[in-house]
Motif scaffolding. Structure first.
Motif, PDB file in Angstrom:
ATOM      1  N   LEU A 103       0.834  -1.198   0.000  1.00 30.31           N
ATOM      2  CA  LEU A 103       0.000   0.000   0.000  1.00 30.31           C
ATOM      3  C   LEU A 103       0.870   1.251   0.000  1.00 30.31           C
ATOM      4  O   LEU A 103       0.641   2.178  -0.781  1.00 30.31           O
ATOM      5  CB  LEU A 103      -0.912  -0.015   1.229  1.00 30.31           C
ATOM      6  N   TYR A 104       1.894   1.272   0.846  1.00 33.66           N
ATOM      7  CA  TYR A 104       2.814   2.416   0.885  1.00 33.66           C
ATOM      8  C   TYR A 104       3.563   2.561  -0.433  1.00 33.66           C
ATOM      9  O   TYR A 104       3.795   3.665  -0.896  1.00 33.66           O
ATOM     10  CB  TYR A 104       3.801   2.278   2.039  1.00 33.66           C
ATOM     11  N   GLU A 105       3.939   1.439  -1.037  1.00 34.43           N
ATOM     12  CA  GLU A 105       4.637   1.514  -2.329  1.00 34.43           C
ATOM     13  C   GLU A 105       3.723   2.118  -3.391  1.00 34.43           C
ATOM     14  O   GLU A 105       4.151   2.985  -4.161  1.00 34.43           O
ATOM     15  CB  GLU A 105       5.121   0.117  -2.746  1.00 34.43           C
ATOM     16  N   GLU A 106       2.479   1.670  -3.416  1.00 31.38           N
ATOM     17  CA  GLU A 106       1.509   2.198  -4.392  1.00 31.38           C
ATOM     18  C   GLU A 106       1.254   3.684  -4.163  1.00 31.38           C
ATOM     19  O   GLU A 106       1.316   4.491  -5.095  1.00 31.38           O
ATOM     20  CB  GLU A 106       0.196   1.419  -4.266  1.00 31.38           C
ATOM     21  N   TRP A 107       0.961   4.057  -2.928  1.00 27.42           N
ATOM     22  CA  TRP A 107       0.695   5.460  -2.627  1.00 27.42           C
ATOM     23  C   TRP A 107       1.938   6.304  -2.859  1.00 27.42           C
ATOM     24  O   TRP A 107       1.846   7.430  -3.338  1.00 27.42           O
ATOM     25  CB  TRP A 107       0.211   5.618  -1.193  1.00 27.42           C
ATOM     26  N   GLY A 108       3.102   5.779  -2.525  1.00 32.34           N
ATOM     27  CA  GLY A 108       4.352   6.515  -2.727  1.00 32.34           C
ATOM     28  C   GLY A 108       4.572   6.855  -4.189  1.00 32.34           C
ATOM     29  O   GLY A 108       5.015   7.955  -4.527  1.00 32.34           O
ATOM     30  N   GLU A 109       4.267   5.905  -5.077  1.00 34.09           N
ATOM     31  CA  GLU A 109       4.408   6.157  -6.516  1.00 34.09           C
ATOM     32  C   GLU A 109       3.484   7.295  -6.953  1.00 34.09           C
ATOM     33  O   GLU A 109       3.883   8.161  -7.727  1.00 34.09           O
ATOM     34  CB  GLU A 109       4.092   4.892  -7.311  1.00 34.09           C
ATOM     35  N   VAL A 110       2.256   7.275  -6.458  1.00 38.99           N
ATOM     36  CA  VAL A 110       1.299   8.336  -6.810  1.00 38.99           C
ATOM     37  C   VAL A 110       1.789   9.675  -6.273  1.00 38.99           C
ATOM     38  O   VAL A 110       1.797  10.677  -6.996  1.00 38.99           O
ATOM     39  CB  VAL A 110      -0.114   8.007  -6.261  1.00 38.99           C
ATOM     40  N   PHE A 111       2.217   9.701  -5.007  1.00 37.14           N
ATOM     41  CA  PHE A 111       2.709  10.943  -4.416  1.00 37.14           C
ATOM     42  C   PHE A 111       3.884  11.481  -5.225  1.00 37.14           C
ATOM     43  O   PHE A 111       3.963  12.667  -5.512  1.00 37.14           O
ATOM     44  CB  PHE A 111       3.165  10.721  -2.971  1.00 37.14           C
ATOM     45  N   TYR A 112       4.802  10.603  -5.588  1.00 46.57           N
ATOM     46  CA  TYR A 112       5.983  11.011  -6.357  1.00 46.57           C
ATOM     47  C   TYR A 112       5.561  11.642  -7.689  1.00 46.57           C
ATOM     48  O   TYR A 112       6.068  12.687  -8.077  1.00 46.57           O
ATOM     49  CB  TYR A 112       6.907   9.818  -6.588  1.00 46.57           C
ATOM     50  N   LYS A 113       4.635  10.989  -8.378  1.00 49.04           N
ATOM     51  CA  LYS A 113       4.173  11.513  -9.669  1.00 49.04           C
ATOM     52  C   LYS A 113       3.517  12.881  -9.514  1.00 49.04           C
ATOM     53  O   LYS A 113       3.752  13.781 -10.316  1.00 49.04           O
ATOM     54  CB  LYS A 113       3.200  10.529 -10.324  1.00 49.04           C
ATOM     55  N   VAL A 114       2.688  13.028  -8.481  1.00 49.47           N
ATOM     56  CA  VAL A 114       2.027  14.317  -8.260  1.00 49.47           C
ATOM     57  C   VAL A 114       3.063  15.392  -7.945  1.00 49.47           C
ATOM     58  O   VAL A 114       3.014  16.496  -8.481  1.00 49.47           O
ATOM     59  CB  VAL A 114       0.987  14.216  -7.120  1.00 49.47           C
ATOM     60  N   LEU A 115       4.015  15.057  -7.081  1.00 46.03           N
ATOM     61  CA  LEU A 115       5.034  16.036  -6.697  1.00 46.03           C
ATOM     62  C   LEU A 115       5.932  16.446  -7.864  1.00 46.03           C
ATOM     63  O   LEU A 115       6.457  17.544  -7.894  1.00 46.03           O
ATOM     64  CB  LEU A 115       5.893  15.482  -5.553  1.00 46.03           C
TER      65      LEU A 115
END
Length: 119
Positions: A103-115
């Motif tokens: 879950l953290y890996e998935e959310w981290g990827e999304v956060f990274y893309k948004v940032l």
């Protein structure tokens, strides 16, 4: 005003991403410790961190487009509580390794893309 809110959300995402990266780098070691019935005190810290991350995900949904399955989250939390109540630290370790980490890996990827404006 809207720019300030967006800036605040982006800062939150950055801090959340840093936190999740730290947790991800330690999950395997924590799970190994839990399976040896050590590191039990870390569970509370990880649980508090998860609660904060979940709040950030919900607050920033408009820019991350992450949809939180509250039923899945409740089940996840319930299983951790059951594991703790029954001193089943193998179960808690498995949940961290096979539920929290992905879950953290998935959310981290999304956060990274948004940032990085890659969405």
């Amino acid at each position: 005003m809207a720019d300030e809110i967006l800036k605040g959300k982006m800062e939150m995402l950055g801090e959340a991403l840093e936190y999740m990266d730290r947790v991800l780098s330690q999950v395997d070691g924590v799970c190994e410790s839990l399976r040896k019935k050590e590191g039990i005190n870390l569970i509370a810290q990880i649980s508090e961190g998860f609660t904060a991350i979940l709040q950030i995900v919900e607050y920033t949904q408009d820019i991350t487009e992450i949809k939180v399955d509250s039923g899945n989250i409740k089940e996840f939390v319930s299983e951790v509580v059951d594991g703790m109540e029954n001193s089943d630290f193998n179960l808690v370790a498995d949940i961290m390794e096979y539920e929290l980490k992905p879950l953290y890996e998935e959310w981290g990827e999304v956060f990274y893309k948004v940032l990085n404006n890659d969405c």
